[in-house]
Design a protein around this motif. Structure first.
Motif, PDB file in Angstrom:
ATOM      1  N   LEU A  34       0.788  -1.077   0.199  1.00 60.90           N
ATOM      2  CA  LEU A  34      -0.221  -0.062  -0.088  1.00 60.90           C
ATOM      3  C   LEU A  34       0.817   1.309  -0.074  1.00 60.90           C
ATOM      4  O   LEU A  34       1.746   1.457   0.831  1.00 60.90           O
ATOM      5  CB  LEU A  34      -0.754   0.074   1.162  1.00 60.90           C
ATOM      6  N   ILE A  35       0.735   2.106  -0.881  1.00 64.25           N
ATOM      7  CA  ILE A  35       1.277   3.371  -1.093  1.00 64.25           C
ATOM      8  C   ILE A  35       0.089   4.471  -0.741  1.00 64.25           C
ATOM      9  O   ILE A  35      -0.799   4.510  -1.275  1.00 64.25           O
ATOM     10  CB  ILE A  35       2.136   3.804  -2.260  1.00 64.25           C
ATOM     11  N   ASP A  36       0.170   5.090   0.352  1.00 69.06           N
ATOM     12  CA  ASP A  36      -0.926   5.964   0.808  1.00 69.06           C
ATOM     13  C   ASP A  36      -0.160   7.442   0.931  1.00 69.06           C
ATOM     14  O   ASP A  36       0.578   7.864   1.807  1.00 69.06           O
ATOM     15  CB  ASP A  36      -1.497   5.510   2.255  1.00 69.06           C
ATOM     16  N   ALA A  37      -0.731   8.519   0.151  1.00 70.72           N
ATOM     17  CA  ALA A  37      -0.379   9.878   0.347  1.00 70.72           C
ATOM     18  C   ALA A  37      -1.169  10.777   1.350  1.00 70.72           C
ATOM     19  O   ALA A  37      -0.897  11.640   1.442  1.00 70.72           O
ATOM     20  CB  ALA A  37      -0.735  10.520  -1.070  1.00 70.72           C
ATOM     21  N   LYS A  38      -2.079   9.954   2.051  1.00 70.14           N
ATOM     22  CA  LYS A  38      -2.817  10.571   3.119  1.00 70.14           C
ATOM     23  C   LYS A  38      -3.489  11.798   2.668  1.00 70.14           C
ATOM     24  O   LYS A  38      -3.726  12.726   3.708  1.00 70.14           O
ATOM     25  CB  LYS A  38      -2.134  10.724   4.320  1.00 70.14           C
TER      26      LYS A  38
END
Length: 100
Positions: A34-38
């Motif tokens: 998971l890549i999460d830029a928030k």
């Protein structure tokens, strides 16, 4: 190693512009990485001539005026100039927002 250019696109923070062939494969244990830029910025910017291949990832929380998770540069379908390319293989995009 060649220097990577920093993006000047608003909302993409200081992510490097992808201007050559780059492959990112993510398998974390048995699940996709998971890549999460928030909700703080876009995730990837593919510049002219760049080719980004993503495999086995989940991209979430991208937020930008254009592109949200991935912004791919180009000059239109009739252009003869090298455009950016995105290849997404087994990639899930969710909760990404582009405001334009």
């Amino acid at each position: 190693m060649p220097e990577m250019k920093l993006s000047s696109y608003a909302g993409f923070g200081l992510l490097p512009t992808i201007d050559r062939a780059v492959t990112i494969t993510g398998v974390c244990d048995v699940a996709k990485c998971l890549i999460d830029a928030k909700g703080q910025s876009g995730i990837f910017l593919v510049g002219l001539g760049g080719v980004l291949t993503l495999k086995d990832l989940e991209l979430t929380g991208g937020f930008c005026t254009k592109g949200s998770a991935v912004l791919v540069s180009g000059l239109g379908a009739d252009s003869t100039t090298a455009v950016g390319k995105l290849r997404a293989i087994n990639v899930k995009f969710f909760n990404n927002i582009a405001t334009v």
